[in-house]
Scaffold this motif. Structure first.
Motif, mmCIF file in Angstrom:
data_model
loop_
_atom_site.group_PDB
_atom_site.id
_atom_site.type_symbol
_atom_site.label_atom_id
_atom_site.label_comp_id
_atom_site.label_asym_id
_atom_site.label_seq_id
_atom_site.Cartn_x
_atom_site.Cartn_y
_atom_site.Cartn_z
ATOM 1 N N ARG A 161 103.465 78.728 -122.482
ATOM 2 C CA ARG A 161 102.719 77.749 -123.285
ATOM 3 C C ARG A 161 102.117 78.398 -124.531
ATOM 4 O O ARG A 161 102.069 77.790 -125.599
ATOM 5 C CB ARG A 161 101.671 77.064 -122.414
ATOM 6 C CG ARG A 161 102.366 76.128 -121.392
ATOM 7 C CD ARG A 161 101.413 75.544 -120.391
ATOM 8 N NE ARG A 161 100.450 74.652 -121.024
ATOM 9 C CZ ARG A 161 99.392 74.146 -120.382
ATOM 10 N NH1 ARG A 161 99.191 74.453 -119.106
ATOM 11 N NH2 ARG A 161 98.545 73.362 -121.003
ATOM 12 N N LEU A 162 101.674 79.648 -124.398
ATOM 13 C CA LEU A 162 101.195 80.384 -125.581
ATOM 14 C C LEU A 162 102.317 80.513 -126.609
ATOM 15 O O LEU A 162 102.112 80.276 -127.806
ATOM 16 C CB LEU A 162 100.748 81.793 -125.181
ATOM 17 C CG LEU A 162 99.277 82.050 -124.911
ATOM 18 C CD1 LEU A 162 99.105 83.481 -124.407
ATOM 19 C CD2 LEU A 162 98.424 81.818 -126.160
ATOM 20 N N LEU A 163 103.501 80.899 -126.122
ATOM 21 C CA LEU A 163 104.616 81.090 -127.039
ATOM 22 C C LEU A 163 104.991 79.769 -127.712
ATOM 23 O O LEU A 163 105.278 79.721 -128.907
ATOM 24 C CB LEU A 163 105.825 81.680 -126.310
ATOM 25 C CG LEU A 163 107.026 81.956 -127.208
ATOM 26 C CD1 LEU A 163 106.690 82.988 -128.283
ATOM 27 C CD2 LEU A 163 108.218 82.423 -126.380
ATOM 28 N N GLY A 164 104.953 78.681 -126.932
ATOM 29 C CA GLY A 164 105.241 77.374 -127.523
ATOM 30 C C GLY A 164 104.284 77.053 -128.654
ATOM 31 O O GLY A 164 104.672 76.538 -129.709
ATOM 32 N N GLU A 165 103.016 77.372 -128.433
ATOM 33 C CA GLU A 165 101.991 77.137 -129.456
ATOM 34 C C GLU A 165 102.249 78.011 -130.693
ATOM 35 O O GLU A 165 102.129 77.556 -131.828
ATOM 36 C CB GLU A 165 100.613 77.441 -128.839
ATOM 37 C CG GLU A 165 99.440 76.981 -129.622
ATOM 38 C CD GLU A 165 99.307 75.471 -129.736
ATOM 39 O OE1 GLU A 165 99.885 74.741 -128.901
ATOM 40 O OE2 GLU A 165 98.642 75.029 -130.688
ATOM 41 N N VAL A 166 102.626 79.278 -130.455
ATOM 42 C CA VAL A 166 102.947 80.191 -131.559
ATOM 43 C C VAL A 166 104.144 79.653 -132.355
ATOM 44 O O VAL A 166 104.116 79.601 -133.590
ATOM 45 C CB VAL A 166 103.257 81.606 -131.017
ATOM 46 C CG1 VAL A 166 103.914 82.480 -132.075
ATOM 47 C CG2 VAL A 166 101.984 82.261 -130.480
ATOM 48 N N GLU A 167 105.180 79.231 -131.642
ATOM 49 C CA GLU A 167 106.381 78.721 -132.322
ATOM 50 C C GLU A 167 106.057 77.487 -133.161
ATOM 51 O O GLU A 167 106.547 77.332 -134.270
ATOM 52 C CB GLU A 167 107.464 78.378 -131.295
ATOM 53 C CG GLU A 167 108.067 79.603 -130.648
ATOM 54 C CD GLU A 167 109.120 79.247 -129.600
ATOM 55 O OE1 GLU A 167 109.594 78.096 -129.586
ATOM 56 O OE2 GLU A 167 109.447 80.133 -128.794
ATOM 57 N N ARG A 168 105.232 76.620 -132.603
ATOM 58 C CA ARG A 168 104.860 75.403 -133.313
ATOM 59 C C ARG A 168 104.167 75.760 -134.634
ATOM 60 O O ARG A 168 104.469 75.202 -135.700
ATOM 61 C CB ARG A 168 103.919 74.579 -132.426
ATOM 62 C CG ARG A 168 103.749 73.131 -132.830
ATOM 63 C CD ARG A 168 102.795 72.407 -131.873
ATOM 64 N NE ARG A 168 101.438 72.955 -131.894
ATOM 65 C CZ ARG A 168 100.581 72.803 -132.906
ATOM 66 N NH1 ARG A 168 100.925 72.147 -133.989
ATOM 67 N NH2 ARG A 168 99.363 73.335 -132.835
ATOM 68 N N ARG A 169 103.263 76.742 -134.569
ATOM 69 C CA ARG A 169 102.525 77.115 -135.775
ATOM 70 C C ARG A 169 103.418 77.829 -136.785
ATOM 71 O O ARG A 169 103.289 77.651 -137.995
ATOM 72 C CB ARG A 169 101.326 77.996 -135.393
ATOM 73 C CG ARG A 169 100.239 77.178 -134.679
ATOM 74 C CD ARG A 169 99.213 78.055 -133.959
ATOM 75 N NE ARG A 169 98.335 77.242 -133.142
ATOM 76 C CZ ARG A 169 97.028 77.028 -133.403
ATOM 77 N NH1 ARG A 169 96.465 77.612 -134.432
ATOM 78 N NH2 ARG A 169 96.303 76.253 -132.624
ATOM 79 N N ILE A 170 104.323 78.678 -136.288
ATOM 80 C CA ILE A 170 105.229 79.388 -137.202
ATOM 81 C C ILE A 170 106.164 78.389 -137.889
ATOM 82 O O ILE A 170 106.380 78.449 -139.099
ATOM 83 C CB ILE A 170 106.017 80.474 -136.443
ATOM 84 C CG1 ILE A 170 105.083 81.629 -136.060
ATOM 85 C CG2 ILE A 170 107.200 80.986 -137.272
ATOM 86 C CD1 ILE A 170 105.729 82.721 -135.213
#
Lengths: 172, 172
Positions: B103-112
């Motif tokens: 879920r952290l990575l999903g959030e990072v990807e969304r922001r990138i």
């Protein structure tokens, strides 16, 4: 190769505030780097001046009759036992093909080896305009270690070179 | 996989001075990082607090009932068109295998992706103790892009992963 080697070349490892302008002009004069990249080169001198060795940036300045004709910037890679990054190595255009790059690199290697370093990494672009840069590293004993396709932009790969330093240096 | 997903997880992108200690504790608690690496993780928070977005470091903090249970640190790679580095992604040991990393990575990807990024690079070690880290990246859709043998130390390779973001995100 036909051009004579540059004589009266001197090296120093200390940078001063006056070097900021000289390094910016040198990097810009190559025509290889954009404004952002030139600002990065300049910024590393500022980091070194502000933080000293803790900056992680070491410099070698090549000068001739008091004028800077080339420089290199390198430093240890945090978290590694003995790996160094060669961030910049630049010779003034009017002195290229005269051995300044080779002698600068020799000076960098000597200093890295003295500090216990064993591997030097250099990264560049796979674009055509960097073919001379890649050829330089290969002539200097670097090997191509990896390619990251499209790293910089579509069609603009990152090429990673490495040179292994000998554990014992001998007179040759 | 058998453990339940963590509920009541919240994400925020702003860091505060209080996060420095929480991030140091979190990174130390994994048992994967030495003192120097923990200091680096902590230092990036300080850089972000001192310089803001100009630091080049972005954060996502995962918390549950007000307590930090994971975080990620990432940022654009200078000199590239759309490449990002994922510097850290850490879940608290007591919450591992419960989907926080995903879920952290999903959030990072969304922001990138929202910032125009297209490629995410993650680097780790080839050592056995990092096998779960490498497996995590592969499960998350990263591919192994390059290996730099002996980069960290003799026998300790650097492994570089990359994940390509889709140009258009769709609801799935």
């Amino acid at each position: 190769m036909g051009a004579p080697a540059v004589d009266r070349l001197e090296f120093r490892g200390e940078v001063t505030a006056a070097d900021i302008n000289a390094i910016r002009r040198l990097v810009a004069a190559t025509g290889l780097f954009n404004r952002e990249e030139i600002a990065v080169a300049e910024g590393l001198v500022g980091e070194r001046l502000a933080k000293g060795p803790a900056s992680g940036y070491e410099f070698v300045i090549a000068q001739r009759e008091g004028v800077m004709v080339g420089y290199a910037c390198f430093g240890p890679v945090a978290g590694t036992q003995a790996s160094y990054d060669l961030y910049w190595i630049v010779a003034a255009p009017q002195f290229q093909r005269m051995g300044i790059g080779r002698r600068l690199l020799g000076e960098v290697e000597r200093r890295i080896a003295a500090a216990g370093g064993r591997r030097i990494y250099a990264e560049t672009s796979g674009r055509e305009q960097y073919a001379p840069t890649r050829a330089f590293y290969q002539r200097m004993g670097f090997r191509q270690e990896a390619v990251l396709p499209d790293f910089f932009a579509p069609g603009d790969d990152k090429v990673i070179f490495v040179k292994l330093l000998r554990s014992e240096s001998r007179a040759t």
